[in-house]
Design a protein around this motif. Sequence first.
Motif, mmCIF file in Angstrom:
data_model
loop_
_atom_site.group_PDB
_atom_site.id
_atom_site.type_symbol
_atom_site.label_atom_id
_atom_site.label_comp_id
_atom_site.label_asym_id
_atom_site.label_seq_id
_atom_site.Cartn_x
_atom_site.Cartn_y
_atom_site.Cartn_z
ATOM 1 N N TYR A 27 35.883 33.148 32.308
ATOM 2 C CA TYR A 27 37.015 32.560 31.604
ATOM 3 C C TYR A 27 38.325 33.267 31.943
ATOM 4 O O TYR A 27 39.403 32.676 31.839
ATOM 5 N N LEU A 28 38.246 34.565 32.308
ATOM 6 C CA LEU A 28 39.426 35.421 32.451
ATOM 7 C C LEU A 28 39.378 36.135 33.789
ATOM 8 O O LEU A 28 38.999 37.307 33.882
ATOM 9 N N PRO A 29 39.761 35.464 34.871
ATOM 10 C CA PRO A 29 39.634 36.077 36.197
ATOM 11 C C PRO A 29 40.489 37.326 36.384
ATOM 12 O O PRO A 29 40.204 38.142 37.265
ATOM 13 N N ASP A 30 41.528 37.503 35.565
ATOM 14 C CA ASP A 30 42.388 38.685 35.669
ATOM 15 C C ASP A 30 42.045 39.727 34.611
ATOM 16 O O ASP A 30 42.873 40.590 34.294
ATOM 17 N N ARG A 31 40.833 39.705 34.099
ATOM 18 C CA ARG A 31 40.452 40.572 32.981
ATOM 19 C C ARG A 31 40.590 42.060 33.315
ATOM 20 O O ARG A 31 41.125 42.841 32.527
ATOM 21 N N GLU A 32 40.126 42.463 34.490
ATOM 22 C CA GLU A 32 40.220 43.883 34.848
ATOM 23 C C GLU A 32 41.662 44.321 35.047
ATOM 24 O O GLU A 32 42.024 45.458 34.721
ATOM 25 N N GLU A 33 42.482 43.428 35.550
ATOM 26 C CA GLU A 33 43.894 43.764 35.732
ATOM 27 C C GLU A 33 44.563 44.008 34.387
ATOM 28 O O GLU A 33 45.361 44.934 34.224
ATOM 29 N N ARG A 34 44.251 43.207 33.398
ATOM 30 C CA ARG A 34 44.857 43.411 32.076
ATOM 31 C C ARG A 34 44.405 44.743 31.483
ATOM 32 O O ARG A 34 45.203 45.456 30.867
ATOM 33 N N PHE A 35 43.134 45.095 31.687
ATOM 34 C CA PHE A 35 42.664 46.382 31.179
ATOM 35 C C PHE A 35 43.378 47.538 31.875
ATOM 36 O O PHE A 35 43.737 48.536 31.248
ATOM 37 N N ARG A 36 43.589 47.396 33.180
ATOM 38 C CA ARG A 36 44.270 48.475 33.917
ATOM 39 C C ARG A 36 45.684 48.673 33.397
ATOM 40 O O ARG A 36 46.106 49.820 33.136
ATOM 41 N N VAL A 37 46.416 47.584 33.227
ATOM 42 C CA VAL A 37 47.785 47.688 32.723
ATOM 43 C C VAL A 37 47.793 48.230 31.297
ATOM 44 O O VAL A 37 48.639 49.052 30.932
ATOM 45 N N MET A 38 46.855 47.794 30.485
ATOM 46 C CA MET A 38 46.754 48.289 29.120
ATOM 47 C C MET A 38 46.612 49.813 29.113
ATOM 48 O O MET A 38 47.319 50.527 28.375
ATOM 49 N N LEU A 39 45.725 50.345 29.944
ATOM 50 C CA LEU A 39 45.512 51.792 29.974
ATOM 51 C C LEU A 39 46.678 52.515 30.651
ATOM 52 O O LEU A 39 46.991 53.657 30.288
ATOM 53 N N ASP A 40 47.319 51.866 31.620
ATOM 54 C CA ASP A 40 48.548 52.439 32.183
ATOM 55 C C ASP A 40 49.568 52.691 31.075
ATOM 56 O O ASP A 40 50.209 53.752 31.021
ATOM 57 N N MET A 41 49.742 51.713 30.199
ATOM 58 C CA MET A 41 50.743 51.834 29.147
ATOM 59 C C MET A 41 50.316 52.819 28.065
ATOM 60 O O MET A 41 51.158 53.504 27.473
#
Length: 256
Positions: A27-41
Amino acid sequence: MSDAANAETSTDWRAWQESWDRQQEWYLPDREERFRVMLDMVEAVVGPEPRVLDLACGTGSITDRLLNRFPNAVSVGVDQDPALLTIAEGYFANDERVTFVTADLTDPGWTAELPYDSYDAVLTATALHWLRLDPLATLYGQLAGLVSDGGVFMNADHMKDETTPRINAAEHVQRHAAMDREKAAGVLDWAEWWALAAKDPVLAAPTARRFEIYGEHADGGFPSLDWHARTLREAGFAEARGVWASPSDSMVLALK
């Protein structure tokens, strides 16, 4: 040892965790990217050793990535889903950095169940759309009281912009065409994943309880990124804006 205890001991919790991740990624092909940005912030704002509240944590997908990146972090996962919490508790068994709490986020007293009074970061993804707007706004007010001064709240979810109907339609067609190709290759969807859980000797009972609590799916909504940012500021956060977006989803960050 009882048969139930034997089954639980022999359950491959990592396989269930990975299976959940694969189903969500469909459902969320960019799921890992969102997690990476979340942890970056998280690192940018509160550093690499945060105390984190993993809100509506499910199987603990955020906590898993948090601890892999920040080994000295501490995480409290809170959810009401007995099946997903069973997987989370099995997957993180004996990890003293992690605590799980069963609580209903629409219960006015849910924060009393938490082990700490404040958190450096409260993180959530693809979960709060289960809430209608009034309960979500109320929850944001409660979170403003949980996030420590200088701390952050981040929510990544589908945040629909009703002012761009043609863009929305084009994105929908493109995304679902890719999903159809992956489905033909054998990817499990939501219903199929839960059907497997219902047949598992350890997960069958908590899965049945889960559907008694939630039903088939959410009856909440998908307000815009602007709504989230405005509501978070009204709830008591000093700043709030988007920090990531894909064609279908966004992530709002609120700074206390």
